[in-house]
Design a protein around this motif. Structure first.
Motif, short mmCIF file in Angstrom:
data_model
loop_
_atom_site.label_atom_id
_atom_site.label_comp_id
_atom_site.label_asym_id
_atom_site.label_seq_id
_atom_site.Cartn_x
_atom_site.Cartn_y
_atom_site.Cartn_z
N MET B 1 -23.03 -23.13 14.06
CA MET B 1 -23.74 -23.74 15.19
C MET B 1 -23.20 -25.14 15.49
O MET B 1 -22.99 -25.50 16.63
N LYS B 4 -19.93 -24.77 17.09
CA LYS B 4 -20.09 -24.31 18.47
C LYS B 4 -20.50 -25.48 19.37
O LYS B 4 -19.96 -25.68 20.46
N LEU B 5 -21.45 -26.27 18.86
CA LEU B 5 -21.94 -27.43 19.61
C LEU B 5 -20.79 -28.42 19.87
O LEU B 5 -20.62 -28.91 20.99
N ARG B 8 -18.30 -26.98 22.41
CA ARG B 8 -18.79 -27.02 23.80
C ARG B 8 -18.84 -28.45 24.33
O ARG B 8 -18.58 -28.68 25.49
N ASN B 9 -19.20 -29.38 23.45
CA ASN B 9 -19.23 -30.78 23.89
C ASN B 9 -17.86 -31.29 24.27
O ASN B 9 -17.72 -32.14 25.15
N ARG B 12 -17.33 -30.36 27.68
CA ARG B 12 -18.37 -30.83 28.58
C ARG B 12 -17.81 -31.91 29.51
O ARG B 12 -18.12 -31.94 30.69
N TYR B 299 -28.81 -41.43 24.13
CA TYR B 299 -30.07 -40.78 24.53
C TYR B 299 -30.13 -39.37 23.94
O TYR B 299 -31.13 -38.97 23.34
N GLU B 300 -29.03 -38.66 24.11
CA GLU B 300 -28.95 -37.27 23.61
C GLU B 300 -29.13 -37.22 22.09
O GLU B 300 -29.81 -36.35 21.57
N VAL B 303 -32.73 -37.47 21.31
CA VAL B 303 -33.44 -36.21 21.55
C VAL B 303 -33.21 -35.24 20.38
O VAL B 303 -34.15 -34.62 19.87
N LEU B 304 -31.97 -35.14 19.98
CA LEU B 304 -31.63 -34.20 18.89
C LEU B 304 -32.35 -34.57 17.60
O LEU B 304 -32.84 -33.70 16.88
N LEU B 305 -32.42 -35.87 17.34
CA LEU B 305 -33.15 -36.30 16.13
C LEU B 305 -34.65 -36.01 16.29
O LEU B 305 -35.31 -35.63 15.33
N ILE B 307 -36.11 -33.58 17.94
CA ILE B 307 -36.51 -32.17 17.77
C ILE B 307 -36.18 -31.62 16.38
O ILE B 307 -36.33 -30.44 16.13
N MET B 309 -33.17 -32.33 14.33
CA MET B 309 -31.81 -32.22 13.80
C MET B 309 -31.61 -33.32 12.77
O MET B 309 -31.89 -34.50 13.05
N GLN B 313 -26.51 -33.45 10.02
CA GLN B 313 -26.04 -32.36 10.89
C GLN B 313 -25.46 -32.93 12.19
O GLN B 313 -24.41 -32.50 12.65
N MET B 408 -34.03 -43.00 23.11
CA MET B 408 -34.48 -42.33 24.32
C MET B 408 -34.95 -43.31 25.38
O MET B 408 -35.17 -42.94 26.52
#
Lengths: 233, 410
Positions: B1, B4-5, B8-9, B12, B299-300, B303-305, B307, B309, B313, B408
């Protein structure tokens, strides 16, 4: 009407948050005492600067209070280390943000799966839960769309599905309808109300939006960081 | 994962990825090409110089190389004669007797370096016959010599004339003899052209009394080796076979020609400085991108922290992202560089004019050729990997200290 038969999931005692304590102190929260039971559908309201988001951040373990305690499912989260706090959030709290905050490079399905992957769930379990959640928010046909291919309302519904993916104790939603049009707002509120009623999921919103306030079954009003009123409908 | 992340980034922000990967590509391409050309040119030069006389490896009696005394001769017995069959990658064993002599003709006397050789084997290594400008090449049974052109001129010698040598023989015997001049050799190196004298090995053994009791003594054994990459293994085998503690020295060309090695090291030092500057520029280029990427995505990260993550990781995902961009740029740079280097290896640039003459004068093929040595490519890949890995520490440090709420709010 409160869900008095349900157990308490959140208890805050004397929660105080002071920004810039050494220079120009700003009391964002000032001794907030609150008890939220499982299955409640609560709106935290108040004017700008009243402390709504700060309270939500403190309950969500994103920010630590200067004073007071926050107990979630019997755990005083102030005592958790940073790593344990992240783990606790992942397993116990669902977040819905004003700006949706989906991971832009992942599809709707992958966004919902993401938290379960972090939890180490098996693929089969993830697949079925993701499908179930996206269908329950009406996006069963948009599973492979990336956020940029979804409308704001659809993105926020994916965010709700993501928040529920880890089977949390409760969902914190910070101004979830602020960026949505009326139709999307109504749709989102219908979904959350249904999930609350049918699956007893606890929702706590911070909001200015009268449409959300109207649907809430408990409204906690903050003024200057203090609980001004706390009403059950 | 996480992979993959990261993948994709990378796509992006295509433009950012392409710019970063391109800058890495240019650095690697340039570094690989320059390094390969430099090594190829040096290898060509060394091959010319080394194969022109010393060979890549020699065996002597212990201490001979420093003292060059005829008394330090050793028996060229069967065990040495068969080394080309015993030790893999030795193509031929070339025996030599080397000693300084006084050479006289009429009233003239000059110092010279007399080399006793096996004419066939010697020619196999040094292509001595190609240097012949007058007369004929030696036969093993000849009682004659080949003289360097400069020495012949100074002694006023021509083909068929007699030359007298006086020297010290083995174990303080007198060494003197008179020989016919069979051929004149032209050496491009002025030093060699002034002093070189060649005679058949047997003839030299007689002159220096090196075969009195059938001992078949020589002063040096040179080896013909086709690929210099085999040198370490050959040296290792020889050292294991021979008593190098008390009896023999096994020497590589680097030990025999230290000035050549030092010149190369000096040149490589200079190129390391230019490579360092090149990579420094690239480092700042990549760092700019890393800095931008980190700022843009605080910011991202928040958010990841939020939710759930873990910081480790998130850190791994970002590290993978940066390293993958580095890998992409390096891979393309190496492939591109290899293409150019391979082409130039098979189609070397031919030097012309004065520079070509200078090369030829020293027995060096007048070409600019590249090297396909694997380590050139590996080194560049590792360098970029290390640079990108180190640069990836910046976002990692940022993530380590990041507070989700503050992130954030940004």
């Amino acid at each position: 009407m409160s869900n008095n038969n349900n157990k308490t999931v959140i208890t805050t005692k004397g929660v105080t948050k002071v920004y810039n304590p050494k220079t120009i102190p700003v009391h964002a929260l000032d001794g907030v005492d609150l008890e939220i039971k499982a299955g409640e559908f609560t709106a935290i309201v108040g004017p700008s600067g009243s402390g709504k988001t700060t309270l939500l951040n403190a309950i969500g373990g994103l920010d630590r209070p200067t004073e007071g305690s926050i107990e979630i499912a019997g755990v005083d989260i102030a005592t958790l280390s940073d790593g344990k706090m992240i783990e606790f959030r992942r397993n116990n709290i669902g977040f819905v943000f004003q700006a949706y905050n989906l991971i832009p490079v992942l599809t709707a399905k992958e966004n919902v799966e993401f938290v379960m992957l972090l939890q180490g769930k098996k693929k089969a379990a993830m697949d079925s839960r993701t499908k179930e959640l996206l269908e329950s928010v009406g996006l069963g046909d948009k599973m492979n769309n990336r956020p940029a291919q979804l409308s704001g309302g659809q993105q926020q519904r994916v965010a709700v599905a993501r928040a529920l993916a880890s089977k949390p104790q409760f969902v914190l939603a910070d101004e979830p309808t602020a960026n949505l049009d009326s139709k999307s707002t109504a749709n989102l509120l219908d979904i959350m109300a249904r999930l609350n009623k049918e699956e007893n999921i606890t929702f706590i919103f911070s909001t200015h939006d009268q449409r959300v306030i109207d649907r809430a079954r408990r409204v906690v009003t903050l003024v200057d960081g203090k609980v001004f009123s706390d009403e059950y409908k | 994962m996480l992979l993959k992340l990261a993948m994709r980034n990378i796509w992006r922000n295509k433009r950012r990825t392409i710019i970063t990967a391109t800058s890495i590509f240019i650095a690697v391409f340039a570094a690989v090409s320059v390094e390969s050309l430099k090594r190829g040119v040096w290898d060509n030069m060394i091959n010319g110089v080394v194969n022109g006389y010393t060979g890549f490896v020699q065996v002597h009696q212990k201490g001979y190389w420093e003292e060059r005394s005829i008394d330090q001769a050793f028996s060229f017995d069967e065990s040495f004669q068969n080394l080309d069959q015993k030790v893999s990658n030795i193509k031929a064993v070339i025996p030599r007797i080397e000693s300084f002599v006084l050479a006289s003709h009429k009233e003239e006397t000059k110092g010279g370096l007399l080399v006793g050789i096996d004419p066939t084997k010697e020619n196999n290594l040094t292509k001595l016959a190609d240097k012949l400008i007058e007369g004929a090449y030696l036969e093993a049974e000849d009682n004659a010599v080949l003289l360097a052109e400069g020495l012949a001129e100074e002694l006023e010698l021509t083909i068929g004339d007699s030359i007298v040598f006086i020297s010290q023989g083995y174990r303080a015997t007198n060494a003197d003899g008179i020989y016919k001049v069979k051929g004149i050799l032209e050496f491009k190196s002025p030093d060699q052209n002034r002093k070189m004298v060649y005679m058949p090995l047997k003839c030299a053994q007689d002159l220096f009394a090196l075969n009195e009791d059938g001992q078949n003594l020589v002063t040096a054994l040179a080896f013909k080796i086709n690929d210099k990459n085999h040198i370490p293994k050959i040296v290792e085998t020889l050292k294991a076979d021979l008593d190098t503690e008390t009896e023999y020295d096994v020497m590589t060309w680097e030990e025999m020609l230290p000035e050549l090695t030092q010149t190369r090291e000096l040149d490589e030092g200079g190129s390391k400085v230019s490579q360092f500057i090149l990579y420094l520029i690239i480092t700042f280029g990549i760092f700019g991108t890393v800095l931008m990427m980190t700022k843009e995505r605080v910011y991202e990260f928040g958010v990841l922290l939020s939710i759930g993550m873990k910081r480790t990781q998130l850190t791994i995902s970002i590290w993978l992202e940066i390293v993958l961009i580095g890998f992409l740029g390096t891979l393309v740079g190496i492939l591109g560089g290899y293409g150019l280097v391979y082409y130039l290896y098979n189609n070397p640039i031919k030097l012309t004019g004065e520079i070509a003459t200078i090369y030829e004068d020293y027995g060096i093929n007048p070409i600019l050729i590249t090297s396909l040595d694997f380590d050139i490519f590996l080194k560049q890949a590792l360098t970029v990997f290390i640079i990108t890995s180190l640069l990836a520490l910046y976002p990692l440090l940022k993530i380590r200290r990041l507070k989700p709420v503050e992130a954030m709010r940004s």
